[in-house]
Write an enzyme that holds these catalytic residues in place. Structure first.
Site, PDB file in Angstrom:
ATOM      1  N   LYS A  44       0.843  -1.196   0.000  1.00 44.60           N
ATOM      2  CA  LYS A  44       0.000   0.000   0.000  1.00 44.60           C
ATOM      3  C   LYS A  44       0.880   1.248   0.000  1.00 44.60           C
ATOM      4  CE  LYS A  44      -0.350   0.231   5.052  1.00 44.60           C
ATOM      5  NZ  LYS A  44      -1.241   0.331   6.214  1.00 44.60           N
ATOM      6  N   TYR A 280      15.023  30.412   6.939  1.00 41.18           N
ATOM      7  CA  TYR A 280      13.912  31.219   7.444  1.00 41.18           C
ATOM      8  C   TYR A 280      13.946  31.355   8.965  1.00 41.18           C
ATOM      9  CZ  TYR A 280      11.797  30.731   2.805  1.00 41.18           C
ATOM     10  OH  TYR A 280      11.548  30.755   1.459  1.00 41.18           O
TER      11      TYR A 280
END
EC number: 5.1.1.1
Length: 388
Positions: A44, A280
């Protein structure tokens, strides 16, 4: 890998190298842990980020006779595109109303049912298509997620499934459930769920269900709880060489090897003075004259922003740490004055053979689990398959 392919891959911005020989060896090791059970390779979520089709093929080559997916769309793609032998079973378990029942039946998928609404929809699809469905009844033995509740709900589902089976509309191929805490050794819920599973499967069989397989064992149960193996085990993360939990052991403890190595080429190397803010918010400031390296991977590629200032990276043979914020497309490492060339390899995680970090190291840095680290690596990062 050919020399041409190696040169091509060397200039990639980043790559997730997938070692299919390691995956095949992991499947064989897991089969040895459960010699009396068949093995379902869970692929999956694009095989936990590793690539569903190549990994499914490799798992089958190593002896997996079942494949497991969450969504029917994942399962249908495998059946249509992977070129698998006809006798390989594919099961999918995450259904919502209106799902592609008819397509799943025609593709010979095993579909999981947790309640009456799903049984009614798959039965109607089988009636219209004239082809019986292969269904597996899921019991909620204590996880409290998918699955049918014990007692009257389970009795109603089993009874209705048997009536549909008698009409030739379906075949009940499996009875199954899922553990909540198998990765926590000794957790009391493990024994409680196992007892409930035995009770619920016994009831179904007393009523006349004759399943091909009964299964509850996920990766940690496959590795550590032989009493849970029954007819089929469903390893997921362990197949990719990642331990389900540090509490139960490392991959090496179980004879497993990590399959994915994530690396990038440094996009920039530059000298900066002390007191220089980095990324940042300037959450990192250089303590003195140093060299910064720019790694062209960011949270858009699946690198967890929560690992800002903590994520480990191997550059030039040394462990470095993310300096400041991880941005959307890039992050910085402080190289401490070393000056590798632009294009030098930065290894975020791998098996650890070369001293590089592992997915578990990144999980610890980000406050998450290693499942998430490998699964979240995005589609901008090419998968490069080796040892096919």
């Amino acid at each position: 890998m050919s020399e041409t392919a190696a040169r091509r891959d060397a200039v990639l911005r980043a790559r997730a190298e997938i070692d299919l020989a390691a995956l095949r060896a992991n499947v064989r090791a897991l089969r040895e842990r459960a010699p009396g059970a068949a093995l379902m390779a869970v692929v999956k979520a694009d095989a936990y980020g590793h690539g569903a089709i190549p990994c499914a093929r490799a798992a089958v080559e190593a002896g997996a006779t079942w494949l497991g997916t969450a969504t029917p769309q994942e399962a249908l793609a495998l059946r249509a595109e992977a070129g698998l032998p006809d006798d390989v079973r594919i099961m999918c378990w995450l259904w919502t109303p209106g799902g592609p029942w008819r397509e799943a039946i025609e593709a010979r998928l095993d579909v999981s049912l947790s309640g009456m609404w799903a049984l009614e929809e798959v039965t109607e699809a089988a009636r219209r298509g004239g082809v019986p469905a292969r269904v597996q009844l899921k019991a909620d033995t204590g996880l409290g997620r998918g699955g049918c509740q014990p007692g009257e709900d389970w009795e109603e589902l089993v009874g209705a499934a048997l009536r549909a089976e008698s009409e030739g509309l379906l075949r009940v191929t499996g009875l199954w459930s899922h553990f909540a805490c198998a990765d926590e050794p000794g957790h009391p819920s493990i024994a409680a769920q196992l007892t409930r599973f035995l009770e619920m499967t016994a009831y179904a069989e007393q009523q006349g269900v004759r399943p091909e397989v009964r299964h509850i064992a996920n990766s940690p149960a496959t590795l550590t709880l032989p009493e849970t193996h029954f007819d089929l085990v469903r390893p997921g993360i362990a197949m990719y060489g990642v331990s389900p939990s540090p509490e139960i052991g490392t991959p090496a403890d179980f004879g497993l090897r990590p399959v994915m190595t994530l690396a990038a080429s440094l996009a920039l190397v530059k000298h900066v003075p002390g007191g220089h803010g980095v990324s940042y918010g300037h959450h990192y400031t250089t303590p003195g004259d140093t060299t910064l390296g720019l790694v062209p991977l960011g949270y858009a590629d699946g690198i967890p922003r929560h690992a800002s200032s903590t994520g480990p990276v191997l550059v030039d043979g040394k462990w470095r740490t993310v300096a400041g914020r991880i941005a959307m497309d890039q992050f910085v490492v402080d190289l401490g004055g070393d000056r590798p060339e632009p294009g030098a390899e930065a290894v975020l995680f791998g098996p650890g053979d070369r001293g590089e970090p592992t997915a578990e190291d990144w999980a610890q840095a980000a406050g998450t689990i290693a499942y998430e680290i490998v699964t979240r690596i995005g589609s901008r990062v090419p998968r490069v398959y080796v040892n096919e």
